[in-house]
Design a protein around this motif. Structure first.
Motif, PDB file in Angstrom:
ATOM      1  N   SER A  99      26.405  -8.827  -8.653  1.00  0.00           N
ATOM      2  CA  SER A  99      27.828  -9.103  -8.868  1.00  0.00           C
ATOM      3  C   SER A  99      28.072 -10.559  -8.480  1.00  0.00           C
ATOM      4  CB  SER A  99      28.714  -8.164  -8.042  1.00  0.00           C
ATOM      5  OG  SER A  99      28.562  -8.416  -6.663  1.00  0.00           O
ATOM      6  N   GLY A 100      29.268 -11.055  -8.780  1.00  0.00           N
ATOM      7  CA  GLY A 100      29.570 -12.449  -8.488  1.00  0.00           C
ATOM      8  C   GLY A 100      30.963 -12.622  -7.934  1.00  0.00           C
ATOM      9  N   ILE A 101      31.157 -13.702  -7.192  1.00  0.00           N
ATOM     10  CA  ILE A 101      32.479 -14.072  -6.708  1.00  0.00           C
ATOM     11  C   ILE A 101      32.951 -15.290  -7.503  1.00  0.00           C
ATOM     12  CG2 ILE A 101      31.456 -15.428  -4.808  1.00  0.00           C
ATOM     13  CD1 ILE A 101      34.015 -14.903  -3.206  1.00  0.00           C
ATOM     14  N   GLN A 102      34.200 -15.250  -7.958  1.00  0.00           N
ATOM     15  CA  GLN A 102      34.793 -16.341  -8.714  1.00  0.00           C
ATOM     16  C   GLN A 102      35.651 -17.208  -7.797  1.00  0.00           C
ATOM     17  OE1 GLN A 102      37.138 -16.636 -12.871  1.00  0.00           O
ATOM     18  NE2 GLN A 102      38.146 -15.282 -11.408  1.00  0.00           N
ATOM     19  N   ILE A 103      35.487 -18.520  -7.936  1.00  0.00           N
ATOM     20  CA  ILE A 103      36.259 -19.493  -7.161  1.00  0.00           C
ATOM     21  C   ILE A 103      36.975 -20.404  -8.151  1.00  0.00           C
ATOM     22  CG2 ILE A 103      36.141 -21.350  -5.446  1.00  0.00           C
ATOM     23  CD1 ILE A 103      33.317 -19.943  -4.709  1.00  0.00           C
ATOM     24  N   LEU A 104      38.290 -20.494  -8.048  1.00  0.00           N
ATOM     25  CA  LEU A 104      39.117 -21.286  -8.951  1.00  0.00           C
ATOM     26  C   LEU A 104      39.818 -22.394  -8.182  1.00  0.00           C
ATOM     27  CD1 LEU A 104      40.833 -18.315 -10.855  1.00  0.00           C
ATOM     28  CD2 LEU A 104      38.810 -19.591 -11.583  1.00  0.00           C
ATOM     29  N   ALA A 105      39.997 -23.545  -8.815  1.00  0.00           N
ATOM     30  CA  ALA A 105      40.660 -24.688  -8.178  1.00  0.00           C
ATOM     31  C   ALA A 105      41.677 -25.276  -9.150  1.00  0.00           C
ATOM     32  CB  ALA A 105      39.629 -25.742  -7.781  1.00  0.00           C
ATOM     33  N   PRO A 106      42.568 -26.149  -8.676  1.00  0.00           N
ATOM     34  CA  PRO A 106      43.521 -26.784  -9.590  1.00  0.00           C
ATOM     35  C   PRO A 106      42.808 -27.650 -10.629  1.00  0.00           C
ATOM     36  CG  PRO A 106      44.191 -27.071  -7.297  1.00  0.00           C
ATOM     37  CD  PRO A 106      42.796 -26.531  -7.270  1.00  0.00           C
ATOM     38  N   ALA A 107      43.479 -27.906 -11.740  1.00  0.00           N
ATOM     39  CA  ALA A 107      42.926 -28.774 -12.779  1.00  0.00           C
ATOM     40  C   ALA A 107      42.520 -30.120 -12.182  1.00  0.00           C
ATOM     41  CB  ALA A 107      43.951 -28.977 -13.889  1.00  0.00           C
ATOM     42  N   LEU A 108      41.362 -30.617 -12.589  1.00  0.00           N
ATOM     43  CA  LEU A 108      40.768 -31.885 -12.164  1.00  0.00           C
ATOM     44  C   LEU A 108      40.179 -31.835 -10.758  1.00  0.00           C
ATOM     45  CD1 LEU A 108      43.381 -34.441 -13.592  1.00  0.00           C
ATOM     46  CD2 LEU A 108      41.243 -33.661 -14.638  1.00  0.00           C
ATOM     47  N   ALA A 109      40.301 -30.696 -10.082  1.00  0.00           N
ATOM     48  CA  ALA A 109      39.725 -30.560  -8.738  1.00  0.00           C
ATOM     49  C   ALA A 109      38.414 -29.771  -8.808  1.00  0.00           C
ATOM     50  CB  ALA A 109      40.716 -29.897  -7.797  1.00  0.00           C
ATOM     51  N   ASP A 110      37.580 -30.115  -9.774  1.00  0.00           N
ATOM     52  CA  ASP A 110      36.304 -29.419  -9.932  1.00  0.00           C
ATOM     53  C   ASP A 110      35.425 -29.546  -8.695  1.00  0.00           C
ATOM     54  OD1 ASP A 110      37.426 -30.316 -12.556  1.00  0.00           O
ATOM     55  OD2 ASP A 110      35.773 -29.141 -13.359  1.00  0.00           O
ATOM     56  N   ASP A 111      35.593 -30.647  -7.949  1.00  0.00           N
ATOM     57  CA  ASP A 111      34.782 -30.808  -6.745  1.00  0.00           C
ATOM     58  C   ASP A 111      35.047 -29.697  -5.733  1.00  0.00           C
ATOM     59  OD1 ASP A 111      37.353 -31.956  -6.603  1.00  0.00           O
ATOM     60  OD2 ASP A 111      36.778 -33.282  -4.959  1.00  0.00           O
ATOM     61  N   ARG A 112      36.248 -29.141  -5.731  1.00  0.00           N
ATOM     62  CA  ARG A 112      36.543 -28.043  -4.794  1.00  0.00           C
ATOM     63  C   ARG A 112      35.716 -26.803  -5.102  1.00  0.00           C
ATOM     64  NH1 ARG A 112      43.121 -27.656  -4.035  1.00  0.00           N
ATOM     65  NH2 ARG A 112      43.543 -29.915  -4.010  1.00  0.00           N
ATOM     66  N   VAL A 113      35.554 -26.468  -6.396  1.00  0.00           N
ATOM     67  CA  VAL A 113      34.781 -25.265  -6.708  1.00  0.00           C
ATOM     68  C   VAL A 113      33.322 -25.468  -6.327  1.00  0.00           C
ATOM     69  CG1 VAL A 113      36.364 -24.600  -8.573  1.00  0.00           C
ATOM     70  CG2 VAL A 113      34.262 -25.810  -9.135  1.00  0.00           C
ATOM     71  N   TYR A 114      32.845 -26.716  -6.415  1.00  0.00           N
ATOM     72  CA  TYR A 114      31.459 -26.977  -6.019  1.00  0.00           C
ATOM     73  C   TYR A 114      31.293 -26.934  -4.508  1.00  0.00           C
ATOM     74  CZ  TYR A 114      29.953 -27.997 -10.736  1.00  0.00           C
ATOM     75  OH  TYR A 114      29.619 -27.878 -12.067  1.00  0.00           O
ATOM     76  N   ARG A 115      32.248 -27.495  -3.773  1.00  0.00           N
ATOM     77  CA  ARG A 115      32.122 -27.471  -2.314  1.00  0.00           C
ATOM     78  C   ARG A 115      32.179 -26.044  -1.789  1.00  0.00           C
ATOM     79  NH1 ARG A 115      36.159 -28.959   2.674  1.00  0.00           N
ATOM     80  NH2 ARG A 115      34.694 -28.238   4.233  1.00  0.00           N
ATOM     81  N   VAL A 116      33.195 -25.285  -2.213  1.00  0.00           N
ATOM     82  CA  VAL A 116      33.341 -23.913  -1.719  1.00  0.00           C
ATOM     83  C   VAL A 116      32.231 -23.024  -2.286  1.00  0.00           C
ATOM     84  CG1 VAL A 116      34.866 -21.909  -1.614  1.00  0.00           C
ATOM     85  CG2 VAL A 116      35.820 -24.220  -1.399  1.00  0.00           C
ATOM     86  N   GLY A 117      31.876 -23.227  -3.572  1.00  0.00           N
ATOM     87  CA  GLY A 117      30.800 -22.441  -4.166  1.00  0.00           C
ATOM     88  C   GLY A 117      29.479 -22.643  -3.458  1.00  0.00           C
ATOM     89  N   ALA A 118      29.167 -23.888  -3.112  1.00  0.00           N
ATOM     90  CA  ALA A 118      27.918 -24.166  -2.405  1.00  0.00           C
ATOM     91  C   ALA A 118      27.924 -23.552  -1.007  1.00  0.00           C
ATOM     92  CB  ALA A 118      27.685 -25.674  -2.319  1.00  0.00           C
ATOM     93  N   ALA A 119      29.090 -23.545  -0.376  1.00  0.00           N
ATOM     94  CA  ALA A 119      29.188 -22.938   0.953  1.00  0.00           C
ATOM     95  C   ALA A 119      28.974 -21.434   0.882  1.00  0.00           C
ATOM     96  CB  ALA A 119      30.558 -23.256   1.563  1.00  0.00           C
ATOM     97  N   VAL A 120      29.620 -20.792  -0.090  1.00  0.00           N
ATOM     98  CA  VAL A 120      29.449 -19.342  -0.264  1.00  0.00           C
ATOM     99  C   VAL A 120      27.985 -19.023  -0.571  1.00  0.00           C
ATOM    100  CG1 VAL A 120      30.046 -17.382  -1.746  1.00  0.00           C
ATOM    101  CG2 VAL A 120      31.839 -18.949  -0.969  1.00  0.00           C
ATOM    102  N   GLU A 121      27.371 -19.815  -1.426  1.00  0.00           N
ATOM    103  CA  GLU A 121      25.960 -19.628  -1.758  1.00  0.00           C
ATOM    104  C   GLU A 121      25.095 -19.741  -0.508  1.00  0.00           C
ATOM    105  OE1 GLU A 121      23.434 -21.490  -5.303  1.00  0.00           O
ATOM    106  OE2 GLU A 121      23.894 -22.987  -3.751  1.00  0.00           O
ATOM    107  N   ALA A 122      25.332 -20.764   0.303  1.00  0.00           N
ATOM    108  CA  ALA A 122      24.536 -20.968   1.522  1.00  0.00           C
ATOM    109  C   ALA A 122      24.729 -19.830   2.514  1.00  0.00           C
ATOM    110  CB  ALA A 122      24.917 -22.302   2.168  1.00  0.00           C
ATOM    111  N   LEU A 123      25.968 -19.370   2.649  1.00  0.00           N
ATOM    112  CA  LEU A 123      26.249 -18.273   3.580  1.00  0.00           C
ATOM    113  C   LEU A 123      25.534 -16.996   3.154  1.00  0.00           C
ATOM    114  CD1 LEU A 123      30.067 -18.956   4.089  1.00  0.00           C
ATOM    115  CD2 LEU A 123      28.267 -19.256   5.814  1.00  0.00           C
TER     116      LEU A 123
END
Length: 512
Positions: free
Chosen positions: A467-491
């Motif tokens: 299964s997967g977890i979806q992380i959404l951010a405001p338009a043009l804030a793609d860096d947020r999905v990468y920061r939080v996504g990488a953290a979730v992946e590491a955890l």
């Protein structure tokens, strides 16, 4: 299986930079892997072994000269068969384009070539990206590497399956209502839908122009960021392309890999969970929320009331745009041409253009494409436009407003990516409404244009599937999905003791 096919794209790039391997060697390893297992998986529609090895040799020459074209120069990639590729067939999974070879490259493909990534081939997909299971391809279904009797998601199941089966370290997908993120969730891979306009759509065969977006399919968040920085950015050939620099996505992914979420506000979307969601999917999602809380995140519940209408809204807007886009497949200029037959089965001697068009579209389009063309034409017809399409556009505005309000309360929003794990092949193919429900959680992001990522978050207890977890951010804030996504992946990797794909059953050849 070669060790080279097991490595991430970032690891392969490091190996190339360190002289440990060559692009020709690792490209050949992936071609060998495709030859060994794709008979079962059917992730690819077209393989370009000769072209990929020639591109790999050129990449090796650049590295030998000390001038690699990009950080991923020499790392091979697969491309969804909806992107125009000069010299390679582009069929969109449809008989109506069987054998068509474009005279030009899509901008995304052009940027991949300029960055030195050898293109292994084109991946299978639901016909014209219409579907959630890759069962609507005219060339046969793709199978999920975790369980060959199950679907790999859709419409980009071929790209996700290729990455999950170690046939390619990277792939390109497209996401109109979840077609990168949902396959990512059910195959244990990472899928990213960039901000609408953040990646060029020039050369992407359109399904729904206001919804389509190309993006990365990878095995790690860092790999996705590396690929996104290559394909993203302004393109004057695309009138919807955003004329603004990309955020620093790789830096964000590396920062998130520490697993520290201190000070990040996480919004759990109330409407994207509960009834209709598989218990095991919800259990894994709750575990992800607990891990994020322990990592310092502030977690709050956020309500987006109009999200419950997003599915109905999408399935009025998308068919309307699709019916318009697919009108160009008329048997007059390119693609399939079928001559009509009379009642006795013989070809009509002097058929009209309309008769040829009717016969060709009947033979060339599959049932799902015909269904959506009919629905879209009806929604746009005189007397019904305002009642259906017009109303849907108003609800779309309300969905965007709900996002704006939610992002006042949270930095990112989270939900399960898909309501269930991968279902059995054939289980829903004759039930369009049940199939459409697979995009329940992903569609709102496409309606509003915000970026999203799906990251693997475990195996459901009921069936042992990802299964997967979806992380959404405001338009043009793609860096947020990468920061939080990488953290979730590491955890999660820390909790599991290794990547989720390491737990997948092995594919070794024609039989499992």
């Amino acid at each position: 299986m070669s060790d080279l096919t097991r490595r991430t794209a970032a690891e392969l790039a490091d190996a190339l930079a360190g002289g440990e391997t060559t692009s020709v060697e690792l490209t050949q390893a992936h071609l060998d892997r495709i030859a060994a297992v794709d008979g079962d998986v059917h992730a690819f529609l077209h393989i370009d072994g000769e072209g990929a090895l020639a591109q790999a040799a050129a990449a090796d020459a650049r590295r030998a000269a000390g001038a690699p074209a990009s950080p991923l120069d020499g790392v091979p990639i697969a491309v969804k068969d909806v992107m125009a590729t000069a010299g390679l067939p582009t069929t969109c999974g449809s008989r109506i384009l069987e054998g068509w070879v474009p005279p030009y490259d899509a901008t995304v493909v052009k940027r991949l070539r300029e960055a030195g990534l050898p293109i292994l081939g084109k991946t299978n997909m639901d016909e014209f990206a219409m579907g959630s299971s890759t069962e609507h391809s005219a060339y046969g279904a793709t199978h999920n590497p975790w369980d060959l009797s199950r679907i790999p998601g859709g419409s980009g199941g071929g790209s996700a399956a290729a990455v999950a089966a170690y046939e390619a370290p990277l792939a390109i997908g497209t996401d109109t209502g979840g077609s990168i993120r949902q396959p990512g969730a059910v195959t244990g891979t990472v899928g990213v839908k960039p901000t609408y306009g953040g990646v060029s759509r020039y050369g992407l065969v359109a399904l729904a122009n206001s919804l389509d977006q190309a993006g990365p399919v990878t095995r790690t968040v860092l790999d996705a960021a590396l690929l996104h920085e290559i394909i993203g950015g302004h393109d004057p050939l695309d009138s919807t392309s955003i004329d603004a620099p990309l955020p620093k996505l790789v830096d964000a992914a590396r920062e998130g890999a520490s697993g520290d979420l201190t000070g990040v506000r996480i919004g759990v979307v109330t409407e994207l969970g509960g009834e209709g969601y598989q218990p095991g999917v919800l259990a894994r999602f709750q575990e992800s929320v607990e891990l994020m809380t322990k990592a310092g995140a502030e977690v709050v519940e956020v309500s987006c009331p109009t999200f419950v209408h997003a599915l109905a809204t999408y399935y009025l807007i998308l068919p309307a745009e699709a019916s318009s886009n697919l009108a160009k497949f008329d048997a007059m200029r390119y693609g399939l041409r079928v001559l009509p037959e009379g009642p006795d089965g013989t070809v009509l001697p002097s058929p009209s253009a309309e008769e040829v068009m009717r016969a060709t579209r009947d033979a060339g389009f599959g049932d799902e494409v015909k269904r959506r063309i009919i629905l879209g034409t009806y929604a746009l017809s005189s007397g019904y436009y305002d009642a259906y399409y017009g109303q849907a556009q108003k609800v779309r505005t309300l969905v965007s407003r709900d996002f704006e309000a939610a992002f006042q309360q949270a930095d990112v929003l989270i939900s399960p990516t898909a309501p269930t794990t991968a279902f059995k092949l054939g289980e829903k193919v004759d039930d369009p409404l049940a199939m459409y429900l697979n995009d329940l959680a992903t569609i709102p992001a496409n309606l509003s244009g915000v970026p999203g990522i799906s990251v693997p978050n475990g195996l459901a207890d009921e069936d042992g599937l990802p299964s997967g977890i979806q992380i959404l951010a405001p338009a043009l804030a793609d860096d947020r999905v990468y920061r939080v996504g990488a953290a979730v992946e590491a955890l999660h990797i820390a909790a599991w003791g290794g990547p989720l794909l390491a737990q997948a059953p092995e594919l070794e050849g024609p039989a499992r």
